[in-house]
Design a protein around this motif. Structure first.
Motif, PDB file in Angstrom:
ATOM      1  N   PRO A 291     -22.148  12.449 -16.491  1.00  0.00           N
ATOM      2  CA  PRO A 291     -21.667  13.828 -16.647  1.00  0.00           C
ATOM      3  C   PRO A 291     -20.970  14.334 -15.384  1.00  0.00           C
ATOM      4  O   PRO A 291     -21.409  14.060 -14.266  1.00  0.00           O
ATOM      5  N   ARG A 292     -19.849  15.028 -15.591  1.00  0.00           N
ATOM      6  CA  ARG A 292     -19.110  15.700 -14.516  1.00  0.00           C
ATOM      7  C   ARG A 292     -18.791  14.764 -13.344  1.00  0.00           C
ATOM      8  O   ARG A 292     -18.805  15.167 -12.189  1.00  0.00           O
ATOM      9  N   TYR A 293     -18.468  13.515 -13.620  1.00  0.00           N
ATOM     10  CA  TYR A 293     -18.198  12.513 -12.593  1.00  0.00           C
ATOM     11  C   TYR A 293     -16.897  12.795 -11.847  1.00  0.00           C
ATOM     12  O   TYR A 293     -16.802  12.586 -10.644  1.00  0.00           O
ATOM     13  N   TYR A 294     -15.882  13.236 -12.574  1.00  0.00           N
ATOM     14  CA  TYR A 294     -14.573  13.478 -11.972  1.00  0.00           C
ATOM     15  C   TYR A 294     -14.431  14.925 -11.544  1.00  0.00           C
ATOM     16  O   TYR A 294     -15.095  15.812 -12.080  1.00  0.00           O
ATOM     17  N   ARG A 295     -13.537  15.146 -10.592  1.00  0.00           N
ATOM     18  CA  ARG A 295     -13.251  16.522 -10.179  1.00  0.00           C
ATOM     19  C   ARG A 295     -12.835  17.327 -11.384  1.00  0.00           C
ATOM     20  O   ARG A 295     -12.185  16.817 -12.292  1.00  0.00           O
ATOM     21  N   GLY A 296     -13.221  18.573 -11.408  1.00  0.00           N
ATOM     22  CA  GLY A 296     -12.929  19.420 -12.547  1.00  0.00           C
ATOM     23  C   GLY A 296     -14.008  19.327 -13.619  1.00  0.00           C
ATOM     24  O   GLY A 296     -13.934  19.996 -14.635  1.00  0.00           O
ATOM     25  N   GLY A 297     -15.008  18.459 -13.402  1.00  0.00           N
ATOM     26  CA  GLY A 297     -16.136  18.394 -14.315  1.00  0.00           C
ATOM     27  C   GLY A 297     -16.015  17.452 -15.488  1.00  0.00           C
ATOM     28  O   GLY A 297     -16.882  17.427 -16.361  1.00  0.00           O
ATOM     29  N   THR A 298     -14.960  16.626 -15.534  1.00  0.00           N
ATOM     30  CA  THR A 298     -14.799  15.691 -16.648  1.00  0.00           C
ATOM     31  C   THR A 298     -15.815  14.565 -16.539  1.00  0.00           C
ATOM     32  O   THR A 298     -16.044  14.014 -15.459  1.00  0.00           O
ATOM     33  N   ASP A 299     -16.410  14.217 -17.677  1.00  0.00           N
ATOM     34  CA  ASP A 299     -17.367  13.112 -17.725  1.00  0.00           C
ATOM     35  C   ASP A 299     -16.663  11.772 -17.567  1.00  0.00           C
ATOM     36  O   ASP A 299     -15.483  11.629 -17.914  1.00  0.00           O
ATOM     37  N   ALA A 300     -17.413  10.792 -17.085  1.00  0.00           N
ATOM     38  CA  ALA A 300     -16.960   9.397 -17.054  1.00  0.00           C
ATOM     39  C   ALA A 300     -17.742   8.628 -18.105  1.00  0.00           C
ATOM     40  O   ALA A 300     -18.960   8.774 -18.209  1.00  0.00           O
TER      41      ALA A 300
ATOM     42  N   ILE B  42       0.800  -1.228   0.000  1.00  0.00           N
ATOM     43  CA  ILE B  42       0.000   0.000   0.000  1.00  0.00           C
ATOM     44  C   ILE B  42       0.834   1.279   0.000  1.00  0.00           C
ATOM     45  O   ILE B  42       0.500   2.205  -0.743  1.00  0.00           O
ATOM     46  N   PRO B  43       1.916   1.417   0.757  1.00  0.00           N
ATOM     47  CA  PRO B  43       2.668   2.678   0.682  1.00  0.00           C
ATOM     48  C   PRO B  43       3.151   2.992  -0.741  1.00  0.00           C
ATOM     49  O   PRO B  43       3.039   4.138  -1.203  1.00  0.00           O
ATOM     50  N   ALA B  44       3.640   1.989  -1.466  1.00  0.00           N
ATOM     51  CA  ALA B  44       4.106   2.216  -2.841  1.00  0.00           C
ATOM     52  C   ALA B  44       2.931   2.505  -3.772  1.00  0.00           C
ATOM     53  O   ALA B  44       3.007   3.393  -4.634  1.00  0.00           O
ATOM     54  N   VAL B  45       1.837   1.773  -3.594  1.00  0.00           N
ATOM     55  CA  VAL B  45       0.647   1.997  -4.417  1.00  0.00           C
ATOM     56  C   VAL B  45       0.089   3.395  -4.143  1.00  0.00           C
ATOM     57  O   VAL B  45      -0.271   4.127  -5.073  1.00  0.00           O
ATOM     58  N   ASP B  46       0.036   3.773  -2.885  1.00  0.00           N
ATOM     59  CA  ASP B  46      -0.473   5.096  -2.526  1.00  0.00           C
ATOM     60  C   ASP B  46       0.392   6.204  -3.124  1.00  0.00           C
ATOM     61  O   ASP B  46      -0.135   7.205  -3.634  1.00  0.00           O
ATOM     62  N   ALA B  47       1.696   6.038  -3.093  1.00  0.00           N
ATOM     63  CA  ALA B  47       2.590   7.043  -3.697  1.00  0.00           C
ATOM     64  C   ALA B  47       2.315   7.178  -5.190  1.00  0.00           C
ATOM     65  O   ALA B  47       2.270   8.299  -5.722  1.00  0.00           O
ATOM     66  N   LEU B  48       2.115   6.048  -5.869  1.00  0.00           N
ATOM     67  CA  LEU B  48       1.774   6.106  -7.297  1.00  0.00           C
ATOM     68  C   LEU B  48       0.419   6.753  -7.512  1.00  0.00           C
ATOM     69  O   LEU B  48       0.236   7.551  -8.434  1.00  0.00           O
ATOM     70  N   GLU B  49      -0.546   6.412  -6.692  1.00  0.00           N
ATOM     71  CA  GLU B  49      -1.893   6.981  -6.798  1.00  0.00           C
ATOM     72  C   GLU B  49      -1.835   8.508  -6.700  1.00  0.00           C
ATOM     73  O   GLU B  49      -2.448   9.217  -7.499  1.00  0.00           O
ATOM     74  N   GLN B  50      -1.082   9.006  -5.734  1.00  0.00           N
ATOM     75  CA  GLN B  50      -0.969  10.461  -5.546  1.00  0.00           C
ATOM     76  C   GLN B  50      -0.278  11.116  -6.746  1.00  0.00           C
ATOM     77  O   GLN B  50      -0.651  12.211  -7.160  1.00  0.00           O
ATOM     78  N   LYS B  51       0.716  10.432  -7.292  1.00  0.00           N
ATOM     79  CA  LYS B  51       1.458  10.959  -8.445  1.00  0.00           C
ATOM     80  C   LYS B  51       0.608  10.940  -9.718  1.00  0.00           C
ATOM     81  O   LYS B  51       0.590  11.907 -10.482  1.00  0.00           O
ATOM     82  N   LEU B  52      -0.086   9.824  -9.958  1.00  0.00           N
ATOM     83  CA  LEU B  52      -0.804   9.643 -11.215  1.00  0.00           C
ATOM     84  C   LEU B  52      -2.157  10.333 -11.250  1.00  0.00           C
ATOM     85  O   LEU B  52      -2.625  10.723 -12.324  1.00  0.00           O
ATOM     86  N   PHE B  53      -2.810  10.450 -10.095  1.00  0.00           N
ATOM     87  CA  PHE B  53      -4.158  11.006 -10.042  1.00  0.00           C
ATOM     88  C   PHE B  53      -4.265  12.090  -8.975  1.00  0.00           C
ATOM     89  O   PHE B  53      -5.053  11.970  -8.035  1.00  0.00           O
ATOM     90  N   PRO B  54      -3.483  13.154  -9.071  1.00  0.00           N
ATOM     91  CA  PRO B  54      -3.441  14.129  -7.984  1.00  0.00           C
ATOM     92  C   PRO B  54      -4.804  14.722  -7.621  1.00  0.00           C
ATOM     93  O   PRO B  54      -5.085  14.929  -6.436  1.00  0.00           O
TER      94      PRO B  54
END
Length: 170
Positions: A124-133, A6-18
């Protein structure tokens, strides 16, 4: 995936999906659920270079997350992780696999279409910033295994080496 990952996965998560990163505690909570299966891909040095998770509550399985470090994209790692999730869903006798993908992520959309996923809905607007999913579905009765085995989503050949993976088994 184990708690040690989890620490390594969490670091990647923060980097890839800030903007959309999961809180660290969510990974621990996900591993504690018996309806979840999580995997990591590691390189030859044991470094986590990708991760993926699936929730399966029959008849539906849902891809919770999938990510690969940018410098390793195009090497078949995402394809292998997605294959593991689909195989896990089939093993658990799900009928369909669903996922959400950002409307502004054409690379991921190509990968999912290559695997046979079809878009069935838009949130519609599912992701932060309003991007659709885009909601996509794979009917498991149509699943014939990883397309172009040994090839990545862009069609380029891989070295033939599959990433080493571990799964949290319950």
């Amino acid at each position: 995936m184990t708690e040690d990952d989890i620490p390594a996965v969490d670091a990647l998560e923060q980097k890839l999906f800030p903007a959309d990163a999961w809180p660290t505690e969510m990974f621990y909570e996900e591993l504690a659920q018996d309806t979840r299966s999580y995997y990591v891909a590691v390189d030859a040095l044991g470094e986590v270079i990708g991760y993926a998770g699936l929730m399966c509550v029959r008849p539906i399985a849902d891809v919770q997350t999938i990510a690969v470090v940018p410098e390793r994209e195009g090497q078949g790692i995402g394809s292998r992780l997605l294959t593991l999730l689909i195989e896990q869903a089939a093993e658990q006798r799900a009928e369909d696999v669903l996922l959400e993908v950002r409307a502004d992520n054409p690379r991921a959309q190509r990968l999912y279409r290559w695997f046979g996923f079809e878009q069935i809905h838009v949130r519609p607007r599912y992701y932060r910033g309003g991007t659709d999913a885009l909601i996509m579905r794979l009917k498991l009765k149509d699943w014939a295994g990883m397309p172009g085995a040994g090839r990545d989503a862009a069609g380029a050949g891989t070295s033939g080496k599959q990433p080493k993976t571990t799964e949290e088994r319950r």
